[in-house]
Design a protein around this motif. Sequence first.
Motif, PDB file in Angstrom:
ATOM      1  N   ARG A  69      14.532   1.609 -12.960  1.00  0.00           N
ATOM      2  CA  ARG A  69      15.179   0.570 -13.158  1.00  0.00           C
ATOM      3  C   ARG A  69      15.402  -0.496 -12.277  1.00  0.00           C
ATOM      4  NH1 ARG A  69      19.418   3.334 -17.582  1.00  0.00           N
ATOM      5  NH2 ARG A  69      17.953   3.657 -19.198  1.00  0.00           N
ATOM      6  N   ALA A  70      15.964  -0.040 -11.163  1.00  0.00           N
ATOM      7  CA  ALA A  70      16.091  -0.875 -10.031  1.00  0.00           C
ATOM      8  C   ALA A  70      14.913  -1.797  -9.517  1.00  0.00           C
ATOM      9  CB  ALA A  70      16.762  -0.090  -8.688  1.00  0.00           C
ATOM     10  N   ALA A  71      13.823  -1.162  -9.674  1.00  0.00           N
ATOM     11  CA  ALA A  71      12.379  -1.815  -9.319  1.00  0.00           C
ATOM     12  C   ALA A  71      12.219  -3.047 -10.393  1.00  0.00           C
ATOM     13  CB  ALA A  71      11.241  -0.844  -9.392  1.00  0.00           C
ATOM     14  N   PHE A  72      12.478  -2.764 -11.479  1.00  0.00           N
ATOM     15  CA  PHE A  72      12.447  -3.683 -12.658  1.00  0.00           C
ATOM     16  C   PHE A  72      13.456  -4.962 -12.248  1.00  0.00           C
ATOM     17  CE2 PHE A  72       9.704  -0.816 -15.331  1.00  0.00           C
ATOM     18  CZ  PHE A  72       8.930  -1.446 -15.487  1.00  0.00           C
ATOM     19  N   TYR A  73      14.600  -4.418 -12.021  1.00  0.00           N
ATOM     20  CA  TYR A  73      15.738  -5.681 -11.612  1.00  0.00           C
ATOM     21  C   TYR A  73      15.454  -6.283 -10.554  1.00  0.00           C
ATOM     22  CZ  TYR A  73      20.532  -7.284 -10.387  1.00  0.00           C
ATOM     23  OH  TYR A  73      21.305  -8.041  -9.892  1.00  0.00           O
ATOM     24  N   ALA A  74      14.720  -5.734  -9.447  1.00  0.00           N
ATOM     25  CA  ALA A  74      14.561  -6.265  -8.025  1.00  0.00           C
ATOM     26  C   ALA A  74      13.068  -7.150  -8.253  1.00  0.00           C
ATOM     27  CB  ALA A  74      13.696  -5.309  -6.943  1.00  0.00           C
ATOM     28  N   LEU A  75      12.725  -7.076  -9.454  1.00  0.00           N
ATOM     29  CA  LEU A  75      11.482  -8.069  -9.747  1.00  0.00           C
ATOM     30  C   LEU A  75      11.852  -9.150 -10.490  1.00  0.00           C
ATOM     31  CD1 LEU A  75       8.426  -5.834 -11.197  1.00  0.00           C
ATOM     32  CD2 LEU A  75       8.392  -7.230  -9.167  1.00  0.00           C
ATOM     33  N   THR A  76      12.944  -8.787 -11.575  1.00  0.00           N
ATOM     34  CA  THR A  76      13.441 -10.154 -12.116  1.00  0.00           C
ATOM     35  C   THR A  76      14.462 -10.834 -11.273  1.00  0.00           C
ATOM     36  OG1 THR A  76      15.167  -8.565 -13.471  1.00  0.00           O
ATOM     37  CG2 THR A  76      12.886  -8.758 -14.307  1.00  0.00           C
ATOM     38  N   PHE A  86       6.120  -8.309  -4.714  1.00  0.00           N
ATOM     39  CA  PHE A  86       6.361  -8.127  -6.306  1.00  0.00           C
ATOM     40  C   PHE A  86       5.042  -7.263  -6.625  1.00  0.00           C
ATOM     41  CE2 PHE A  86       7.542 -12.732  -6.358  1.00  0.00           C
ATOM     42  CZ  PHE A  86       8.772 -12.437  -6.259  1.00  0.00           C
ATOM     43  N   LEU A  87       3.890  -7.305  -6.436  1.00  0.00           N
ATOM     44  CA  LEU A  87       2.896  -6.406  -6.916  1.00  0.00           C
ATOM     45  C   LEU A  87       3.223  -4.873  -6.625  1.00  0.00           C
ATOM     46  CD1 LEU A  87      -0.456  -8.610  -5.958  1.00  0.00           C
ATOM     47  CD2 LEU A  87       0.635  -8.284  -8.326  1.00  0.00           C
ATOM     48  N   ASP A  88       3.791  -4.664  -5.425  1.00  0.00           N
ATOM     49  CA  ASP A  88       4.027  -3.308  -4.987  1.00  0.00           C
ATOM     50  C   ASP A  88       5.087  -2.785  -5.678  1.00  0.00           C
ATOM     51  OD1 ASP A  88       2.084  -3.188  -3.017  1.00  0.00           O
ATOM     52  OD2 ASP A  88       3.582  -4.079  -1.486  1.00  0.00           O
ATOM     53  N   LEU A  89       6.244  -3.511  -6.019  1.00  0.00           N
ATOM     54  CA  LEU A  89       7.297  -2.986  -6.905  1.00  0.00           C
ATOM     55  C   LEU A  89       6.870  -2.912  -8.286  1.00  0.00           C
ATOM     56  CD1 LEU A  89      10.437  -4.965  -5.322  1.00  0.00           C
ATOM     57  CD2 LEU A  89       9.972  -2.696  -5.361  1.00  0.00           C
ATOM     58  N   HIS A  90       5.989  -3.935  -8.871  1.00  0.00           N
ATOM     59  CA  HIS A  90       5.639  -4.060 -10.335  1.00  0.00           C
ATOM     60  C   HIS A  90       4.873  -2.451 -10.519  1.00  0.00           C
ATOM     61  CE1 HIS A  90       3.033  -4.842 -13.511  1.00  0.00           C
ATOM     62  NE2 HIS A  90       4.199  -5.415 -14.158  1.00  0.00           N
ATOM     63  N   GLY A  91       3.817  -2.295  -9.597  1.00  0.00           N
ATOM     64  CA  GLY A  91       3.097  -1.182  -9.567  1.00  0.00           C
ATOM     65  C   GLY A  91       3.955   0.055  -9.530  1.00  0.00           C
ATOM     66  N   GLY A 126       0.798  -1.218   0.062  1.00  0.00           N
ATOM     67  CA  GLY A 126      -0.052  -0.011   0.021  1.00  0.00           C
ATOM     68  C   GLY A 126       0.883   1.254  -0.173  1.00  0.00           C
ATOM     69  N   MET A 127       2.094   1.067  -0.368  1.00  0.00           N
ATOM     70  CA  MET A 127       2.966   2.318  -0.142  1.00  0.00           C
ATOM     71  C   MET A 127       2.929   3.083  -1.614  1.00  0.00           C
ATOM     72  SD  MET A 127       7.099   2.090   0.831  1.00  0.00           S
ATOM     73  CE  MET A 127       7.694   3.367   1.574  1.00  0.00           C
ATOM     74  N   LYS A 128       2.775   4.181  -1.460  1.00  0.00           N
ATOM     75  CA  LYS A 128       2.402   5.231  -2.513  1.00  0.00           C
ATOM     76  C   LYS A 128       3.858   5.383  -3.392  1.00  0.00           C
ATOM     77  CE  LYS A 128      -1.712   6.853  -1.587  1.00  0.00           C
ATOM     78  NZ  LYS A 128      -2.738   6.563  -2.425  1.00  0.00           N
ATOM     79  N   PRO A 129       3.774   5.568  -4.709  1.00  0.00           N
ATOM     80  CA  PRO A 129       5.024   5.626  -5.372  1.00  0.00           C
ATOM     81  C   PRO A 129       6.114   7.037  -4.785  1.00  0.00           C
ATOM     82  CG  PRO A 129       3.239   5.244  -6.987  1.00  0.00           C
ATOM     83  CD  PRO A 129       2.786   5.419  -5.447  1.00  0.00           C
ATOM     84  N   LYS A 130       5.422   8.064  -4.544  1.00  0.00           N
ATOM     85  CA  LYS A 130       6.333   9.013  -4.049  1.00  0.00           C
ATOM     86  C   LYS A 130       6.945   8.655  -2.879  1.00  0.00           C
ATOM     87  CE  LYS A 130       3.946  12.520  -6.759  1.00  0.00           C
ATOM     88  NZ  LYS A 130       3.400  14.044  -6.616  1.00  0.00           N
ATOM     89  N   ALA A 131       6.164   8.031  -1.827  1.00  0.00           N
ATOM     90  CA  ALA A 131       6.778   7.660  -0.684  1.00  0.00           C
ATOM     91  C   ALA A 131       7.792   6.647  -0.877  1.00  0.00           C
ATOM     92  CB  ALA A 131       5.878   7.117   0.325  1.00  0.00           C
TER      93      ALA A 131
END
Length: 100
Positions: free
Chosen positions: A42-49, A59-64, A18-23
Motif C-alpha cells: 500500500r505504501a508503494a502505491f502511495y509513494a507512486l501517487t 516510478f517503474l521500480d516502485l510500480h513493478g 533493478g532491485m528485486k521485490p524481496k530485497a
Amino acid sequence: MASLEAIANTLRSVAASGMKPKALLAAVRERHPEATKKEVVRAAFYALTESHGDAPQHFLDLHGFAITERAPDDNEPVKPAKLRRKKKDGKVGAAERPVH
C-alpha cells in the motif's frame, strides 16, 4: 506501527533500479520491522501517487514492486472477482403463478 507515509518515504529512499521485490521488502522491514507486506505494498502505491518529481525509473521500480507483490501468492496472478447479479425481489417464478 509506522504510518503509511513513513513507509512510503522509506521506499522512496531505498528503492534502486533493478532491485528485486524481496530485497526491497527486506530493506523496508529493516527500518520498519512491524510493517506487514500488505502495508508495504500500500505504501508503494502511495509513494507512486504522492510522488514529488522523482526519476521516471524510480516510478517503474516502485510500480513493478507494488503490482507483483499484491498477488496472494508469488506464483499465481491476481484473478478478477466475478460479479453476481442480484435477484429482483417480488418476482413470482413460473411454477408459483396463480392460475386464473
